[in-house]
Design an enzyme around this catalytic site. Structure first.
Site, mmCIF file in Angstrom:
data_model
loop_
_atom_site.group_PDB
_atom_site.id
_atom_site.type_symbol
_atom_site.label_atom_id
_atom_site.label_comp_id
_atom_site.label_asym_id
_atom_site.label_seq_id
_atom_site.Cartn_x
_atom_site.Cartn_y
_atom_site.Cartn_z
ATOM 1 N N MET A 27 1.339 -1.705 -0.316
ATOM 2 C CA MET A 27 -0.044 -0.251 0.130
ATOM 3 C C MET A 27 0.967 1.095 0.531
ATOM 4 O O MET A 27 0.650 2.202 0.562
ATOM 5 C CB MET A 27 -0.720 -0.101 1.151
ATOM 6 C CG MET A 27 -1.258 -1.210 1.122
ATOM 7 S SD MET A 27 -3.896 -1.185 1.947
ATOM 8 C CE MET A 27 -3.176 -0.853 4.145
ATOM 9 N N HIS A 31 9.327 0.663 2.956
ATOM 10 C CA HIS A 31 10.077 1.215 3.897
ATOM 11 C C HIS A 31 11.576 -0.377 3.821
ATOM 12 O O HIS A 31 10.632 -1.179 2.752
ATOM 13 C CB HIS A 31 9.676 1.549 5.532
ATOM 14 C CG HIS A 31 8.547 0.098 6.223
ATOM 15 N ND1 HIS A 31 9.169 -1.142 5.655
ATOM 16 C CD2 HIS A 31 7.061 -0.030 6.042
ATOM 17 C CE1 HIS A 31 7.466 -1.785 6.492
ATOM 18 N NE2 HIS A 31 7.084 -1.396 6.373
ATOM 19 N N HIS A 34 9.353 -3.084 3.499
ATOM 20 C CA HIS A 34 9.108 -3.676 2.101
ATOM 21 C C HIS A 34 10.057 -4.432 1.020
ATOM 22 O O HIS A 34 9.618 -4.793 0.080
ATOM 23 C CB HIS A 34 8.185 -2.829 1.105
ATOM 24 C CG HIS A 34 6.598 -2.339 1.810
ATOM 25 N ND1 HIS A 34 7.275 -1.067 2.683
ATOM 26 C CD2 HIS A 34 5.731 -2.207 1.698
ATOM 27 C CE1 HIS A 34 5.698 -0.975 3.414
ATOM 28 N NE2 HIS A 34 4.796 -2.064 2.546
ATOM 29 N N ASP A 74 8.189 9.822 -3.356
ATOM 30 C CA ASP A 74 9.527 8.891 -2.835
ATOM 31 C C ASP A 74 9.566 7.427 -2.310
ATOM 32 O O ASP A 74 10.597 6.479 -2.577
ATOM 33 C CB ASP A 74 9.068 9.100 -0.726
ATOM 34 C CG ASP A 74 10.438 9.226 0.184
ATOM 35 O OD1 ASP A 74 10.805 9.464 -0.262
ATOM 36 O OD2 ASP A 74 9.662 7.798 0.814
ATOM 37 N N ASP A 75 7.666 6.610 -3.293
ATOM 38 C CA ASP A 75 8.457 5.060 -3.399
ATOM 39 C C ASP A 75 8.884 5.038 -4.372
ATOM 40 O O ASP A 75 9.181 4.345 -5.056
ATOM 41 C CB ASP A 75 6.879 4.594 -3.061
ATOM 42 C CG ASP A 75 6.340 4.993 -1.858
ATOM 43 O OD1 ASP A 75 6.621 4.909 -1.279
ATOM 44 O OD2 ASP A 75 4.431 4.827 -1.991
ATOM 45 N N GLN A 78 13.046 5.323 -3.858
ATOM 46 C CA GLN A 78 13.058 3.928 -3.356
ATOM 47 C C GLN A 78 13.752 2.846 -4.255
ATOM 48 O O GLN A 78 14.371 2.086 -4.564
ATOM 49 C CB GLN A 78 12.707 3.853 -1.660
ATOM 50 C CG GLN A 78 12.269 5.384 -0.918
ATOM 51 C CD GLN A 78 12.117 4.291 0.646
ATOM 52 O OE1 GLN A 78 12.401 2.985 0.916
ATOM 53 N NE2 GLN A 78 10.577 4.968 0.831
ATOM 54 N N LYS A 148 4.743 -9.862 9.167
ATOM 55 C CA LYS A 148 5.049 -8.579 10.267
ATOM 56 C C LYS A 148 2.691 -8.994 10.578
ATOM 57 O O LYS A 148 2.583 -8.289 11.593
ATOM 58 C CB LYS A 148 5.198 -7.359 9.725
ATOM 59 C CG LYS A 148 4.558 -5.670 10.616
ATOM 60 C CD LYS A 148 4.467 -5.793 11.608
ATOM 61 C CE LYS A 148 4.082 -4.173 12.336
ATOM 62 N NZ LYS A 148 2.572 -3.913 11.650
ATOM 63 N N SER A 184 6.884 -0.557 9.409
ATOM 64 C CA SER A 184 5.353 -0.344 9.577
ATOM 65 C C SER A 184 5.610 0.487 8.430
ATOM 66 O O SER A 184 5.640 1.928 9.321
ATOM 67 C CB SER A 184 4.299 -0.370 10.468
ATOM 68 O OG SER A 184 2.550 -0.006 10.479
ATOM 69 N N SER A 185 4.265 1.375 8.003
ATOM 70 C CA SER A 185 4.422 2.493 7.049
ATOM 71 C C SER A 185 3.635 3.361 7.792
ATOM 72 O O SER A 185 3.805 4.859 8.018
ATOM 73 C CB SER A 185 3.045 2.347 6.515
ATOM 74 O OG SER A 185 3.786 1.441 5.109
ATOM 75 N N ARG A 186 3.034 2.578 9.221
ATOM 76 C CA ARG A 186 1.888 3.442 10.316
ATOM 77 C C ARG A 186 3.501 4.322 11.144
ATOM 78 O O ARG A 186 2.492 5.029 11.066
ATOM 79 C CB ARG A 186 1.149 2.821 11.112
ATOM 80 C CG ARG A 186 -0.081 2.609 10.269
ATOM 81 C CD ARG A 186 -1.550 1.072 11.151
ATOM 82 N NE ARG A 186 -2.534 0.591 10.277
ATOM 83 C CZ ARG A 186 -3.494 1.239 10.087
ATOM 84 N NH1 ARG A 186 -3.440 2.295 10.755
ATOM 85 N NH2 ARG A 186 -4.104 0.782 8.618
HETATM 86 O O1 PAF Z 1 -0.552 -5.773 3.653
HETATM 87 C C1 PAF Z 1 -0.663 -4.835 3.083
HETATM 88 O O2 PAF Z 1 0.285 -3.861 2.841
HETATM 89 C C2 PAF Z 1 -2.034 -4.438 2.406
HETATM 90 O O3 PAF Z 1 -3.017 -5.430 2.863
HETATM 91 C C3 PAF Z 1 -2.079 -5.588 1.246
HETATM 92 C C4 PAF Z 1 -1.949 -7.039 1.841
HETATM 93 C C5 PAF Z 1 -1.288 -4.987 0.164
HETATM 94 C C6 PAF Z 1 -3.606 -5.723 0.446
HETATM 95 O O4 PAF Z 1 -4.086 -4.705 0.281
#
Ligand code: PAF
Length: 281
Positions: A27, A31, A34, A74-75, A78, A148, A184-186
């Protein structure tokens, strides 16, 4: 690296036989976690598709969807150095959801009803709906997901088996910051005070691992509850020891089974989750 807005254009560019294809659905707000998935996918496949799509149907709270971090420039910056074998797919909702942006109800063997599923109603219907659409649009040989979101990983394994989607699902270890915080993105939403408090979740999971196996599971749960009561910044949503395979909360421990501790807590308005595998007894 090439960027595509539609799966039609992406598939035209990927046409060709004898090429193995990996996929990393994301999504965005990328980071190091990913990037670790993408590097592994690049090692194991000739080409790799990274999708960047903030999926509206998996958010049960409009505010959460609005505040979810987004930074495509930015994504892409990277991803660029990772090379020519990368194909980036950045669809608009209508490219995936031709028949309306709604989640399909899913039957996920109860895996979707516990933990995150109990706190975020229909969240996993949205996740399973979009993951099925992404996998069917791109048709990868292998798809990579982080541990995660261990519950999500098990649900995707179940989905792929039930819907007979021909793809191998590969789970990859959690990537942590030096202080132990699971990436985590959050985490981008945390203020400096929250950011320095956040590794508490990891410390608790480590302490649980050190106390493993407990004489009584309920004593361990009570101990975790007490640790959170002493932390003014946090409010605990759940702490659960569950069997890895069915994600059901363990009532007693059986030899040879794989258990994992799962935790979710709010730090200010930000919800953090983490988990850790436990030694087999
Ligand atoms: O983990 C995530 O970033 C999302 O839940 C996913 C798997 C891309 C689905 O939108």
């Amino acid at each position: 690296m090439q960027v595509f807005k539609t799966h039609k254009k992406l598939n035209e560019a990927l046409k060709g036989s004898g090429i193995s294809l990996g996929m990393v659905p994301t999504m965005g707000a990328l980071h190091e976690g990913h990037l670790a998935l993408i590097r592994q996918a690049l090692k194991e496949n000739d080409r790799v598709v990274v999708s960047i799509f903030v999926n509206p149907t998996q958010f049960n709270d409009a505010e959460d969807l609005k505040n979810y971090p987004r930074n495509l420039d930015d994504d892409l910056a990277q991803l660029e150095p990772l090379g020519a074998a990368l194909y980036i797919y950045t669809p608009k909702p209508q490219d995936l959801y031709a028949e309306g942006v709604v989640a399909q109800p899913q039957h996920l063997m109860g895996l979707d009803l516990v933990m995150e599923g109990a706190f975020r109603q229909h969240h996993f219907d949205g996740v399973a709906t979009v993951v099925e659409k992404l996998l069917r649009s791109v048709n990868p040989d292998r798809a990579y997901f982080g541990e995660k979101d261990f519950q999500q990983l098990q649900i995707i394994r179940c989905l792929v088996e039930q819907q007979k989607i021909p793809v191998q699902i590969i789970g990859c270890p959690i990537v942590r910051a030096a202080d132990g915080l699971a990436l985590s993105s959050r985490n981008l939403l945390l203020n400096p005070e929250q950011k320095s408090a956040a590794p508490f979740l990891y410390q608790i999971l480590q302490d649980v691992q050190h106390q493993w196996p407990p004489k009584k599971l309920s004593d361990l749960t009570k101990w975790v509850d007490q640790q959170f009561k002493e932390q003014a910044l946090f409010s605990l949503d759940y702490f659960v020891i569950a069997e890895e395979e069915n994600l059901q909360s363990a009532q007693s421990l059986e030899k040879g089974k794989k258990y994992r501790s799962f935790i979710a807590a709010k730090l200010g308005g930000i919800r953090l989750i983490d988990n850790m595998g436990l030694p087999i007894i």
